[in-house]
Design a protein around this motif. Structure first.
Motif, PDB file in Angstrom:
ATOM      1  N   TYR A   1      -4.383  -6.740 -99.425  1.00  0.00           N
ATOM      2  CA  TYR A   1      -5.226  -5.744 -98.761  1.00  0.00           C
ATOM      3  C   TYR A   1      -6.351  -4.876 -98.442  1.00  0.00           C
ATOM      4  CZ  TYR A   1      -4.802  -1.477 -95.422  1.00  0.00           C
ATOM      5  OH  TYR A   1      -5.244  -0.120 -94.309  1.00  0.00           O
ATOM      6  N   ASP A   2      -7.064  -4.891 -99.776  1.00  0.00           N
ATOM      7  CA  ASP A   2      -8.794  -5.104-100.564  1.00  0.00           C
ATOM      8  C   ASP A   2      -9.176  -5.665 -99.560  1.00  0.00           C
ATOM      9  OD1 ASP A   2      -6.991  -3.181-101.478  1.00  0.00           O
ATOM     10  OD2 ASP A   2      -8.092  -3.251-103.380  1.00  0.00           O
ATOM     11  N   HIS A   3      -8.779  -6.646 -99.904  1.00  0.00           N
ATOM     12  CA  HIS A   3     -10.268  -8.058 -99.014  1.00  0.00           C
ATOM     13  C   HIS A   3     -10.016  -7.689 -97.837  1.00  0.00           C
ATOM     14  CE1 HIS A   3     -10.508 -10.081-102.993  1.00  0.00           C
ATOM     15  NE2 HIS A   3      -9.151 -10.385-102.691  1.00  0.00           N
ATOM     16  N   LEU A   4      -8.893  -6.768 -97.048  1.00  0.00           N
ATOM     17  CA  LEU A   4      -8.764  -7.078 -95.662  1.00  0.00           C
ATOM     18  C   LEU A   4      -9.808  -6.009 -95.018  1.00  0.00           C
ATOM     19  CD1 LEU A   4      -7.147  -7.978 -93.079  1.00  0.00           C
ATOM     20  CD2 LEU A   4      -6.091  -6.589 -93.153  1.00  0.00           C
TER      21      LEU A   4
ATOM     22  N   LYS B   1      -9.949   0.399 -92.971  1.00  0.00           N
ATOM     23  CA  LYS B   1      -8.305   0.441 -93.018  1.00  0.00           C
ATOM     24  C   LYS B   1      -7.395   0.600 -92.554  1.00  0.00           C
ATOM     25  CE  LYS B   1      -8.398   3.200 -98.096  1.00  0.00           C
ATOM     26  NZ  LYS B   1      -7.814   4.105 -99.013  1.00  0.00           N
ATOM     27  N   PRO B   2      -7.729  -1.048 -92.084  1.00  0.00           N
ATOM     28  CA  PRO B   2      -6.471  -1.009 -90.775  1.00  0.00           C
ATOM     29  C   PRO B   2      -4.708  -0.610 -91.053  1.00  0.00           C
ATOM     30  CG  PRO B   2      -6.768  -3.524 -91.945  1.00  0.00           C
ATOM     31  CD  PRO B   2      -7.312  -2.310 -93.146  1.00  0.00           C
TER      32      PRO B   2
ATOM     33  N   PHE C   1      -0.348   1.412 -94.468  1.00  0.00           N
ATOM     34  CA  PHE C   1      -0.665   0.725 -95.986  1.00  0.00           C
ATOM     35  C   PHE C   1       0.594   1.236 -96.728  1.00  0.00           C
ATOM     36  CE2 PHE C   1      -1.546  -1.581 -99.459  1.00  0.00           C
ATOM     37  CZ  PHE C   1      -0.818  -2.787 -99.309  1.00  0.00           C
ATOM     38  N   ASP C   2       1.086   2.854 -96.743  1.00  0.00           N
ATOM     39  CA  ASP C   2       1.446   3.214 -97.420  1.00  0.00           C
ATOM     40  C   ASP C   2       2.852   2.742 -97.011  1.00  0.00           C
ATOM     41  OD1 ASP C   2       2.085   4.895 -95.465  1.00  0.00           O
ATOM     42  OD2 ASP C   2       1.197   6.517 -96.572  1.00  0.00           O
TER      43      ASP C   2
END
Lengths: 863, 150
Positions: free
Chosen positions: A216-219, A226-227, A256-257
């Motif tokens: 997710y960090d790469h994304l 932050k998608p 994401f959460d």
């Protein structure tokens, strides 16, 4: 080698350099022919496997394709040796086709540790078993075709297995699925609830949490924000072999959460009652179940829709159908509203042919957490959801996808607020074609009033049964066998009873909805968009649904109820057959048929068969040229002077032609090659007629013409009839192409009985498959009765004989010559099975003119 | 007569096709598994009339399957499915007690014929044994009957 020694003995005075040079070329030619024969044999074998009721495994596909690839590679290499690398382009063409084939057959690279989380940029079809069909296809779209898709990552099947194992769920799940009874709706619902509960409460292993965080960090880095994510299920067999339309869950707009709870929800959707029924019907329950989940950056869609690259039920393959609505995807496929409907032509250019713009009063949009439905402002609801420019771009993408995946596709897409198109998935499209409902009896409508006569066909056919009105999902548990499903919307959840339903009639929805796709897969006659079925039809009322005519009648109309379509699937519909078909499309179709056409080039070769055809023709041409260039004393090429339209060129390796006749032309008397002389006796037998085309019946002619559509029609029957014989005193290699046929003879006839052999092959023909098959049977039977060992695969006939004494082999060659004359175009007159035996008898009796043949003035059975 | 057939193959495609053919064309019931390690449990649960097994599987090879089945009940015939070009191991399988073998790829009819022959073999073998048993017990009975007078 033995053969070369033979002619070396005969030509002691030949200059060594020239002879060596020719020997090298000739060896290449021989190798090429051998590889060509072997490749054609494996091809025929694969085709026969596909046509017959064979049982085979993936290993068979892999082994056969590897074997063909190896042989075709030899062919390409040897052709380049023969032609001094003039065919370097063919190497690239070969590599290209080989890559396509290997892409279909490749297993995941072995020995590489299996990842649990992978960025989408690293995914393609080779990872199929790890990422499932849907995401593997999306990876192909993104990374190989480089068409626009959302960015994202995928949790592979390995992640699923880890979750199961860490929570000790593997065994309980398997035993739960073992005794599933899909006809017991209550038990099914209960089991489904327990199974889903087991998964929803699972704990996510910390190592997996860590890996997902990293991805997710790469994304975030890649997108610079932050998608929210769209979580899309990707079942192991989904989109590759079965549609699974709407079976598994997609969760949109996940912050994401909330990632892991949503992930578990998607995993659990594998066990909804509908999905379980579907899996069971597709016989997939016994297979290892696994699910990977694609996690894609959420597209805040302005419009969404689906493209079908052929009309799913209308019968038109030359159009694209696009359905679209405002907002996010669900509006189009869940059947809750009627989307805009566009039809585009594929050829000669993409063009908008029809459009029906509907009132789209609501749309799904991204909300704070998840998605919500909202009303569309009045001024927008009747506007088209796509611009004409967007339609054309979508059309171009769709054509690319159809070509790449090799079959009609069902494609989902979104268009973002800036008008950028993103492709979300592409899967094979189930097509159904209308079948005629016989002639309707008169006064039918007096006895059976028409209850509905409006709607869209979701699946053709006729069915009758009592109406079962489904209002709530709970109603499904009471759905009786053989009833007609009548409902307001086309929700995919009704899929849970489709194996019991005889037919389906729906108020609102489109033929592109998930439920409609499922109806086609299960072959259930179905109408959608009828507007008022739930108001007009009464529960329990006996009705007949005629989807072919878009009519619903009261009562059972036995007159138009056809024999029910068997719902048991056939061998040919199993996944492995689909895989073989996909591989074969790069191997067996022959598009390069006429060497005189301008497109007879390496670049035009689209299949391995094309390459073999091209290479063989070029190899023969190279041999001609070598023969023509050869100086006196090296090798010797002459043309045979004869009235028979064979165009026979002979390359003499030594001792095959009388040495005192060294002009350009020789007469048959000058042939000293023992095998060619024997063959020629047969070819020139006075009773064999070589003149003029053989009369053919109209259907025979039609099958020739329809096969020739891709090539130009031949100018005359033997339109490419240069025949090459390479000979020595004892040896003959004879390659002939008569019309579409392809015959070779390779023979050694000497006084040393143990050296002697005879190989004969015959393949192809212009007529349709059954006729070619009949000719193959004719040849095979005759050759068998002539004591040859015969093998027939499809239309390829291979016959062998070895270690026969010289006089007997000469006799056989003579008969082969006669047989080739007789077999010339004989498939066109062999209109049915009974005539085959007649021709066999006629040939064996020496009736080579086939006097009194069936269908002529005095048929034998009326004598 | 409806028989119970167990099919073991690590390749799910094979199981799908075999089950489809057998249930479409015969009255027999089919149980399938991709995991040969389940064999002992399956044999304990159900009375199978026939076992069809792949010869080359990662978890347990077909020869072990034959041994396990034969130890459980020597009258259950085992038909082995082999890959093309592995005739030797097929012969080995027959040597170790397989009733028949069939080479991939094969036609639908071939497996149906192999199944019927194997079931017929089982029927005859059982009949023979029952006859032998009966004769044996009759003999024993006669002996017992006669022995006091000897």
């Amino acid at each position: 080698m033995k053969l070369l020694n033979l002619f070396r003995r005969k030509k002691p005075s030949a200059p060594a350099g020239g002879e060596e040079f020719f020997k090298k070329k000739y060896q290449s030619f021989k190798n090429l022919l051998e590889a060509n024969n072997a490749a054609l044999e494996v091809m025929s074998h694969m085709e026969a496997t596909l046509e017959g009721d064979y049982v085979f495994d993936p290993q068979f596909i892999r082994a056969s394709t590897e074997s063909i690839l190896e042989k075709v590679q030899t062919i390409v290499q040897e052709l380049n040796t023969l032609g001094d690398n003039r065919y370097a382009e063919l190497v690239k063409v070969y590599q290209n086709i080989a890559a396509k084939i290997q892409n279909e057959t490749a297993a995941a690279p072995s020995g590489v540790p299996i990842s649990r989380v992978l960025p989408l940029s690293q995914v393609d079809r080779r990872l199929l078993l790890q990422v499932g069909g849907k995401i593997a296809n999306l990876g192909e779209i993104k990374n190989r075709l480089q068409l626009p898709t959302p960015e994202g990552f995928v949790l592979t099947n390995e992640a699923y297995r880890l979750v199961l194992a860490e929570n000790r769920l593997t065994e309980p799940l398997a035993s739960f699925l073992k005794d599933l009874d899909i006809n017991n709706m209550e038990q099914l619902t209960e089991k489904s609830r327990i199974l889903r509960e087991m998964l929803l409460q699972a704990k996510i292993p910390s190592s997996l949490v860590e890996e997902v965080n990293q991805q997710y960090d790469h994304l975030i880095t890649a997108l610079a924000y932050k998608p929210y994510l769209a979580l899309r299920s990707s079942g192991l067999y989904e989109d590759l072999e079965s549609s699974f339309a709407g079976q598994f869950l997609t969760v949109l707009n996940v912050p994401f959460d909330r990632f892991f709870p949503s992930y578990l929800e998607v995993l659990a959707s594998q066990f909804t009652p509908t999905a379980l029924v579907y899996l069971s019907q597709k016989r997939l329950l016994q297979r290892q179940l696994a699910m990977s989940v694609g996690c894609l950056a959420m597209v805040p869609a302005r419009s969404s829709g689906v493209i079908f690259t052929a009309e799913p039920t209308g019968g038109r393959d030359d159009v694209l159908v696009i359905d679209a609505a405002w907002g996010l995807g669900p509006a189009v496929v869940d059947g809750s509203l009627t989307p805009d409907h566009f039809v585009l032509s594929k050829k000669p250019a993409l063009d908008l042919l029809e459009q029906q713009i509907s009132r789209k009063t609501k749309r799904w949009i991204a909300a704070d957490k998840g998605i919500k439905e909202e009303a569309v402002p009045l001024e927008e609801d009747s506007q088209p959801a796509l611009t004409s420019e967007e339609l054309l771009t979508l059309g171009r993408y769709a054509l690319q996808l159809e070509e790449y995946f090799g079959s009609p596709q069902d494609i989902e897409f979104s268009v973002d607020q800036q008008g950028q198109i993103l492709l979300l998935q592409s899967r094979p499209l189930t097509l159904l074609r209308p079948h005629a409902t016989g002639v309707l009896p008169p006064h039918l409508e007096e006895r059976h009033p028409v209850l509905l006569d409006h709607g869209t066909v979701a699946c053709f056919g006729v069915a009758a049964g009592p109406v079962f009105l489904v209002d709530h999902e709970a109603d499904l548990s009471r759905f009786p066998d053989g009833a007609i499903l009548v409902a307001r919307h086309t929700t995919a959840r009704y899929g849970a009873v489709l194996h019991k339903a005889a037919g389906m009639v729906i108020d609102i929805g489109s033929a592109t909805s998930h439920l409609a796709i499922l109806a086609r897969e299960f072959k259930i006659p179905a109408l959608v968009d009828t507007g008022k079925a739930t108001q007009v039809l009464r529960p329990g009322q006996e009705i007949t649904v005629d989807a072919n005519q878009i009519k619903v009648y009261e009562g059972r109309l036995e007159e138009i109820l056809q024999a029910p379509v068997a719902k048991t699937s056939l061998l040919a519909e199993t996944p492995i057959y689909a895989r073989l078909r996909r591989v074969l499309r790069w191997i067996t179709p022959l598009r390069l048929t006429d060497p005189q056409l301008a497109n007879f080039t390496p670049a035009a070769c689209q299949t391995l068969h094309d390459i073999t055809r091209f290479a063989h023709q070029m190899a023969v041409t190279e041999m001609f040229e070598l023969g023509e260039q050869a100086r006196q004393g090296e090798v010797h090429m002459v043309q045979l002077q004869t009235n028979i339209p064979l165009n026979l060129y002979i390359i003499d390796l030594g001792g095959g032609i009388r040495t005192d006749h060294r002009g350009r032309f020789v007469s048959p008397e000058d042939i000293t090659s023992i095998p060619l002389r024997a063959l020629w006796r047969g070819i020139s037998h006075p009773e064999i007629s070589w003149a003029g085309p053989i009369p053919i019946d109209v259907r025979g002619l039609y099958s020739v013409v329809s096969r020739s559509l891709t090539a130009a029609a031949p100018q005359h029957a033997d339109f490419w009839a240069r025949t090459l014989a390479i000979v020595s005193e004892n040896y003959l290699n004879y390659s002939s192409r008569l019309g579409y046929h392809f015959a070779t003879i390779d023979a050694l006839v000497s006084d040393v009985r143990n050296d002697n052999y005879l190989n004969f092959r015959f393949k192809g023909g212009a007529a349709d498959e059954s006729r070619r098959g009949r000719r193959a049977r004719f040849l095979g039977e005759v050759l068998t009765r002539l004591d040859l060992e015969v093998e027939i695969t499809g239309d390829l006939v291979v016959a062998r004989l070895w270690k026969y004494p010289r006089p007997l082999l000469e006799e056989k060659l003579d008969l082969l010559g006669r047989l080739m004359g007789c077999a010339r175009q004989r498939d066109m007159v062999m209109a049915d099975e009974t005539t085959v035996e007649w021709y066999i008898q006629a040939f064996l009796e020496g009736n080579y003119r086939f006097a009194g043949e069936p269908g002529s003035v005095t048929p034998p059975d009326q004598d | 007569m409806s028989a119970k057939i167990l099919i073991i193959d690590d390749e799910p495609d094979m199981l799908i096709m075999l089950e489809m053919i057998i249930t479409d064309k015969t009255p027999h019931q089919v149980v399938t598994t991709t995991n040969p390690l389940e064999l002992p449990e399956l044999l304990a649960q159900e009375n199978f009339n026939l076992v069809i097994t792949d010869l080359k599987m990662p978890a347990m090879d077909g020869i072990e399957v034959i041994d396990t089945v034969k130890n459980h009940d020597p009258e259950i015939p085992v038909v082995v499915i082999t890959a093309f070009g592995t005739l030797e191991s097929a012969e080995e399988a027959v040597h170790r007690g397989a009733y028949d073998f069939i080479t991939k790829p094969f036609r639908k009819e071939q497996i149906l014929v192999a199944i019927e022959r194997a079931l017929e073999w089982q029927r005859i073998t059982r009949e023979n044994r029952e006859l032998r048993d009966r004769m044996q017990s009759e003999k024993t009975a006669a002996k017992t009957f006669r022995s006091p007078g000897d």
